[in-house]
Design a protein around this motif. Sequence first.
Motif, PDB file in Angstrom:
ATOM      1  N   ALA A   8      -3.185  14.656  -5.526  1.00 59.67           N
ATOM      2  CA  ALA A   8      -4.442  14.490  -4.793  1.00 59.67           C
ATOM      3  C   ALA A   8      -5.524  15.395  -5.368  1.00 59.67           C
ATOM      4  O   ALA A   8      -6.686  14.984  -5.513  1.00 59.67           O
ATOM      5  CB  ALA A   8      -4.230  14.778  -3.311  1.00 59.67           C
TER       6      ALA A   8
ATOM      7  N   ILE B  95      -0.978   8.987  -4.073  1.00 61.38           N
ATOM      8  CA  ILE B  95      -2.113   9.816  -3.677  1.00 61.38           C
ATOM      9  C   ILE B  95      -1.665  10.954  -2.762  1.00 61.38           C
ATOM     10  O   ILE B  95      -2.259  12.032  -2.750  1.00 61.38           O
ATOM     11  CB  ILE B  95      -3.183   8.953  -2.977  1.00 61.38           C
ATOM     12  CG1 ILE B  95      -3.716   7.885  -3.941  1.00 61.38           C
ATOM     13  CG2 ILE B  95      -4.333   9.806  -2.461  1.00 61.38           C
ATOM     14  CD1 ILE B  95      -4.674   6.904  -3.299  1.00 61.38           C
ATOM     15  N   GLY B  96      -0.582  10.722  -2.005  1.00 59.98           N
ATOM     16  CA  GLY B  96      -0.191  11.652  -0.960  1.00 59.98           C
ATOM     17  C   GLY B  96       0.344  12.987  -1.426  1.00 59.98           C
ATOM     18  O   GLY B  96       0.337  13.952  -0.660  1.00 59.98           O
TER      19      GLY B  96
ATOM     20  N   LEU C 290     -10.997   7.667   1.709  1.00 58.43           N
ATOM     21  CA  LEU C 290      -9.916   8.488   2.270  1.00 58.43           C
ATOM     22  C   LEU C 290     -10.424   9.869   2.671  1.00 58.43           C
ATOM     23  O   LEU C 290      -9.991  10.434   3.685  1.00 58.43           O
ATOM     24  CB  LEU C 290      -8.781   8.620   1.256  1.00 58.43           C
ATOM     25  CG  LEU C 290      -7.870   7.395   1.090  1.00 58.43           C
ATOM     26  CD1 LEU C 290      -6.908   7.609  -0.067  1.00 58.43           C
ATOM     27  CD2 LEU C 290      -7.104   7.116   2.372  1.00 58.43           C
TER      28      LEU C 290
ATOM     29  N   ILE D  40       0.819  -1.211   0.000  1.00 60.65           N
ATOM     30  CA  ILE D  40       0.000   0.000   0.000  1.00 60.65           C
ATOM     31  C   ILE D  40       0.854   1.261   0.000  1.00 60.65           C
ATOM     32  O   ILE D  40       0.340   2.353  -0.259  1.00 60.65           O
ATOM     33  CB  ILE D  40      -0.962   0.023   1.207  1.00 60.65           C
ATOM     34  CG1 ILE D  40      -0.181   0.082   2.531  1.00 60.65           C
ATOM     35  CG2 ILE D  40      -1.893  -1.178   1.174  1.00 60.65           C
ATOM     36  CD1 ILE D  40      -1.069   0.296   3.735  1.00 60.65           C
ATOM     37  N   ALA D  41       2.152   1.124   0.290  1.00 61.16           N
ATOM     38  CA  ALA D  41       3.019   2.302   0.341  1.00 61.16           C
ATOM     39  C   ALA D  41       3.091   2.989  -1.023  1.00 61.16           C
ATOM     40  O   ALA D  41       3.118   4.227  -1.099  1.00 61.16           O
ATOM     41  CB  ALA D  41       4.418   1.910   0.809  1.00 61.16           C
ATOM     42  N   GLN D  42       3.134   2.211  -2.105  1.00 58.37           N
ATOM     43  CA  GLN D  42       3.229   2.812  -3.436  1.00 58.37           C
ATOM     44  C   GLN D  42       1.979   3.619  -3.767  1.00 58.37           C
ATOM     45  O   GLN D  42       2.069   4.744  -4.271  1.00 58.37           O
ATOM     46  CB  GLN D  42       3.452   1.720  -4.485  1.00 58.37           C
ATOM     47  CG  GLN D  42       4.804   1.022  -4.370  1.00 58.37           C
ATOM     48  CD  GLN D  42       5.043   0.066  -5.525  1.00 58.37           C
ATOM     49  OE1 GLN D  42       4.581   0.288  -6.629  1.00 58.37           O
ATOM     50  NE2 GLN D  42       5.780  -1.008  -5.260  1.00 58.37           N
ATOM     51  N   ILE D  43       0.807   3.050  -3.473  1.00 56.59           N
ATOM     52  CA  ILE D  43      -0.440   3.756  -3.728  1.00 56.59           C
ATOM     53  C   ILE D  43      -0.529   4.991  -2.844  1.00 56.59           C
ATOM     54  O   ILE D  43      -0.920   6.074  -3.284  1.00 56.59           O
ATOM     55  CB  ILE D  43      -1.650   2.837  -3.482  1.00 56.59           C
ATOM     56  CG1 ILE D  43      -1.614   1.627  -4.431  1.00 56.59           C
ATOM     57  CG2 ILE D  43      -2.955   3.600  -3.654  1.00 56.59           C
ATOM     58  CD1 ILE D  43      -1.734   1.990  -5.889  1.00 56.59           C
ATOM     59  N   GLY D  44      -0.143   4.825  -1.567  1.00 62.61           N
ATOM     60  CA  GLY D  44      -0.179   5.953  -0.643  1.00 62.61           C
ATOM     61  C   GLY D  44       0.710   7.095  -1.091  1.00 62.61           C
ATOM     62  O   GLY D  44       0.342   8.268  -0.974  1.00 62.61           O
ATOM     63  N   ALA D  45       1.895   6.770  -1.619  1.00 56.79           N
ATOM     64  CA  ALA D  45       2.819   7.807  -2.083  1.00 56.79           C
ATOM     65  C   ALA D  45       2.263   8.539  -3.298  1.00 56.79           C
ATOM     66  O   ALA D  45       2.428   9.756  -3.437  1.00 56.79           O
ATOM     67  CB  ALA D  45       4.164   7.182  -2.424  1.00 56.79           C
TER      68      ALA D  45
END
Length: 229
Positions: A20, A14-15, A86, A7-12
Motif C-alpha cells: 500500500a 493492495i491490503g 480507497l 475483487i478479492a485478488q486486487i484487495g489482497a
Amino acid sequence: MKEGPDIAQIGALIGDPARANMLTALMSGKALTVSELAQEAGVGLSTASSHLTKLQDGGLLSQAKQGRHRYFTLAGPEVGEVLEALMGLAAHQGHLRTRTGPKDPALRAARVCYDHLAGDMAVRIFDSLSQRDFLSLDTHTSSLALTHEGENFVEKLGIDLEPLKKGRRPVCRSCLDWSERRNHLAGALGAALLTRFQDLGWARREKASRIVQISPAGQQELLKVFPVA
C-alpha cells in the motif's frame, strides 16, 4: 456459481501495508526504482522485489528497465483513481494515519493524483464546471461528458480536445477526492488541465512529492476562471 470480477485478488494486493505504501508513493505519476520503493515501504530490497513482482503480476504496476535499474509506475490512470477512491473511503471511515506531518495541509490544498490535479483547488474546479453546466452526467450509465458550452470553455483555455477524444481514456471522469470527500476531475481532460496550468505558470509540482504549489498569480487566475457559487 459465483460470477463477475474477483475483487478479492486486487484487495489482497493492495491490503498489505508495505505494498500500500509503494502504491501510494507511485500516485505521484513518477517512475521509482526498487530501492526507492523499498525505502517508502520500510522493507529490504529482496522483500520489496517480491512485493513488486506480485503487484506487477496482478496488473497494478508496469516496469521499464534502463541500464541496471528497474523503474516502476502504476499500470494506468484507472489504478490511481481506484487508490484515490480507497483513500477517500478510509478517510471517511476514520482510518487515518496516527501521525500527521507538515506536508499534510499542502497535500490537501493541491496535489497530483497520478496525472491530474486533486485537493481543494481540484474540487473547486469540478464544482465550477458542474454549476455552469459545462459537465453533463448520464444518470443511466454514470458517464461524465463535456457539454457544448463546456467544450467551448475548455478550448478557450488553450486545450485541444480532438486528441483527447481520439485517445483510449475517457475525456471526463469523476474521481473521489480523499481529503475533500467530493469529486474532482480525472480522465484525459483532468490531465490536460494540470499540464495547461503548469504551462501557464499557475502551478508547479514539488520535486519528489505529490504536492502541487499554486503561485499567487495562479491562485488569482484559477479563482477567476473557475468561480463557484
